[in-house]
Scaffold this active site. Structure first.
Site, PDB file in Angstrom:
ATOM      1  N   SER A   1       3.997   5.547 -28.952  1.00 58.88           N
ATOM      2  CA  SER A   1       2.774   5.905 -29.639  1.00 58.88           C
ATOM      3  C   SER A   1       1.376   6.035 -29.128  1.00 58.88           C
ATOM      4  O   SER A   1       0.762   6.891 -29.342  1.00 58.88           O
ATOM      5  CB  SER A   1       2.287   4.881 -30.902  1.00 58.88           C
ATOM      6  OG  SER A   1       2.414   3.472 -30.574  1.00 58.88           O
TER       7      SER A   1
ATOM      8  N   ASP B   1      -6.587  -2.551 -35.817  1.00 62.87           N
ATOM      9  CA  ASP B   1      -5.507  -2.214 -34.597  1.00 62.87           C
ATOM     10  C   ASP B   1      -6.185  -1.798 -33.689  1.00 62.87           C
ATOM     11  O   ASP B   1      -7.242  -1.422 -33.245  1.00 62.87           O
ATOM     12  CB  ASP B   1      -5.134  -0.717 -35.287  1.00 62.87           C
ATOM     13  CG  ASP B   1      -4.053   0.016 -34.036  1.00 62.87           C
ATOM     14  OD1 ASP B   1      -4.023  -0.306 -33.191  1.00 62.87           O
ATOM     15  OD2 ASP B   1      -3.717   1.125 -34.563  1.00 62.87           O
TER      16      ASP B   1
ATOM     17  N   HIS C   1      -4.132   1.069 -30.508  1.00 55.81           N
ATOM     18  CA  HIS C   1      -3.968   2.746 -30.272  1.00 55.81           C
ATOM     19  C   HIS C   1      -5.479   2.849 -30.284  1.00 55.81           C
ATOM     20  O   HIS C   1      -6.423   1.887 -30.077  1.00 55.81           O
ATOM     21  CB  HIS C   1      -3.666   3.198 -31.683  1.00 55.81           C
ATOM     22  CG  HIS C   1      -2.014   3.013 -31.861  1.00 55.81           C
ATOM     23  ND1 HIS C   1      -1.728   1.758 -32.745  1.00 55.81           N
ATOM     24  CD2 HIS C   1      -1.178   3.293 -31.209  1.00 55.81           C
ATOM     25  CE1 HIS C   1      -0.443   1.910 -32.599  1.00 55.81           C
ATOM     26  NE2 HIS C   1       0.161   2.807 -31.667  1.00 55.81           N
TER      27      HIS C   1
END
Ligand SMILES: *[C@@H]1O[C@H](CO)[C@@H](O)[C@H](O)[C@H]1NC(C)=O
Ligand SMILES: *[C@@H]1O[C@H](CO)[C@@H](O)[C@H](O)[C@H]1NC(C)=O
Ligand SMILES: *[C@@H]1O[C@H](CO)[C@@H](O)[C@H](O)[C@H]1NC(C)=O
Ligand SMILES: *[C@@H]1O[C@H](CO)[C@@H](O)[C@H](O)[C@H]1NC(C)=O
Ligand SMILES: *[C@@H]1O[C@H](CO)[C@@H](O)[C@H](O)[C@H]1NC(C)=O
Length: 442
Positions: A181, A421, A424
């Site tokens: 990702s 998060d 990312h």
């Protein structure tokens, strides 16, 4: 007075006696070790014989082809790692193996400079390919400085991003990102950077699948992303359903993925975070019974990297360009930059400005292993070394400002750091600079 002198004289003597004792005990230890080794009654411990496996072999005649791994694959049994290793790399001529450094300066060593005149390079809402995982402003982030930082190498300037020049480099070509990702985030950043120079009716994107393809008719070019978080074939190759209890890989085969990327002209690989989630099950290609071996993540990553490297050296058309993006750092513990604190990247609004800062999210043994494999590959692969420069960017993660796929519980909402998060990266943001570095290398 006399007593003081006596003490002064005695002190070095004590030290000497102590040192002597240490030397004696080391010698004693060594002789006892020798004794153990020469003890005829002791059976010498047998080292497991290292066997080597040639990777990326097609099924041999007479043997049934091995089944494809998918998310329903299970190990019938699991035993300890047998010590098998990957044999790869027909030695390249010495002159080729030498890493030629044509660059006058290391573009990965530098600092972040606040530059709201030239950054961001596109607006979050102007990019039709933006992901809800990465659109931080849309999801409520109001401090926007994270969009305005420029990477400034210490001894030179990065090549200025030029969308038309990039498209000229891509004309008639396929550019493919392969990985997890983080690499997908870089691919989305690339689409956002490129789309402004294409007209809406001359571009298209295939629906989300393992391989997603953005196509420009004007330039007869594609920019693609292949989901392959562990590089080699694994039970996590489904782009959507890959939350599994156990990771199973085929450590000696990358052929399934390679069949998708072998016709690309420029390949950009990454792999790292998926190896950090604990032990991995190995299902070797010559196994027919589903008997797995278990190995720690770093060991398994090394096998996968070598299988990948074997493919690059033996199967890839030498005219094609290969880049490898190094590990993307995480910011899970604020104590690393703010001693005594207990948070993570949540509410961070500015980069770390301590040169050389390194966090626990960037594993040094992994870095050394990657250095070794890439070093052996030599100039065949260009390294996009994003680790150190991204380490500084504790402010660049979505934290709570993204779409979460599962409903958040009240106790999570009352403690935002608990579901932040910090892995990312927001877009526009840090991955745009990774692409600027990629552009610099093409
Ligand atoms: C001697 O060996 C023992 C273990 O066999 C070790 O714990 C000890 O530290 C050693 N002593 C020295 C001085 O090396
Ligand atoms: C850019 O930054 C400078 C200095 O921080 C500030 O004075 C200026 O208002 C900013 N411009 C924009 C467009 O945000
Ligand atoms: C488009 O690019 C492909 C290679 O990707 C090439 O084979 C083809 O001839 C090109 N088509 C045109 C119209 O230039
Ligand atoms: C596990 O064992 C069963 C029964 O022997 C067999 O049908 C299956 O193919 C095995 N699994 C794998 C992954 O080989
Ligand atoms: C990436 O950069 C770090 C320093 O920040 C260095 O230690 C490491 O060897 C580099 N890795 C590669 C593969 O060049």
């Amino acid at each position: 007075m006399y007593r003081w002198n006596r003490k002064k004289n005695q002190f070095p003597l004590l030290v000497l006696v102590f040192l002597g004792f240490i030397v004696c005990s080391i010698l004693y230890n060594e002789s006892s070790i020798r004794q153990i080794n020469h003890d005829p009654d002791r059976v010498p411990r047998k080292q497991p014989a290292v066997t080597f496996v040639r990777p990326n072999q097609l099924a041999r005649r007479g043997k049934a082809p091995v089944g494809v791994l998918d998310r329903f694959s299970r190990c019938n049994s699991t035993r300890e790692y047998s010590g098998r290793k990957i044999r790869w790399g027909e030695a390249a001529p010495a002159s080729e193996r030498r890493r030629v450094d044509l660059e006058r300066c290391n573009v990965f060593s530098g600092r972040w400079v606040f530059d709201n005149a030239s950054f961001p390079m596109y607006g979050e809402s102007e990019c039709p390919y933006m992901s809800d995982q990465l659109a931080c402003h849309k999801h409520g982030r109001s401090d926007l400085d994270y969009q305005h930082w420029r990477w400034q190498p210490h001894n030179c300037n990065l090549k200025r991003w030029s969308v038309t020049e990039m498209w000229e480099k891509l004309r008639g070509k396929r550019l493919m990102f392969v990985g997890d990702s983080l690499n997908r985030g870089q691919w989305i950043s690339m689409l956002c950077l490129l789309q402004s120079a294409t007209s809406e009716d001359k571009r298209s994107i295939t629906p989300n699948a393992a391989l997603t393809i953005f196509r420009s008719e004007e330039y007869n070019a594609t920019v693609e992303f292949l989901w392959a978080p562990l590089l080699v074939e694994s039970n996590s190759d489904d782009p959507v359903n890959h939350r599994l209890d156990e990771r199973i890989i085929r450590p000696d085969s990358i052929l399934k993925h390679a069949s998708q990327w072998e016709h690309a002209d420029i390949l950009v690989f990454n792999t790292y975070l998926w190896w950090r989630q604990g032990p991995v099950k190995l299902l070797w290609s010559d196994d027919r019974d589903g008997d797995c071996e278990e190995l720690d993540g770093l060991g398994a990553m090394e096998l996968a990297m070598e299988t990948w490297a074997d493919w690059v050296t033996t199967k890839l058309d030498p005219r094609k360009k290969v880049l490898f993006v190094t590990m993307s750092p995480t910011h899970l513990w604020s104590r690393e930059w703010k001693p005594g604190s207990e948070g993570n990247c949540y509410s961070e609004q500015a980069p770390i400005n301590v040169e050389g800062h390194w966090g626990a999210g960037s594993d040094l043994p992994t870095m050394r292993m990657v250095d070794r494999v890439l070093g052996k590959l030599g100039p065949r692969v260009s390294v996009v070394n994003i680790t150190q420069l991204s380490e500084y960017r504790k402010d660049g993660h979505p934290s709570i400002y993204r779409k979460f796929w599962e409903a958040l519980k009240p106790e999570q909402l009352s403690n935002p750091a608990s579901y932040s998060d910090c892995i990312h990266w927001c877009l526009p943001g840090v991955p745009d600079v990774w692409n600027q570095l990629l552009f610099h290398h093409l």
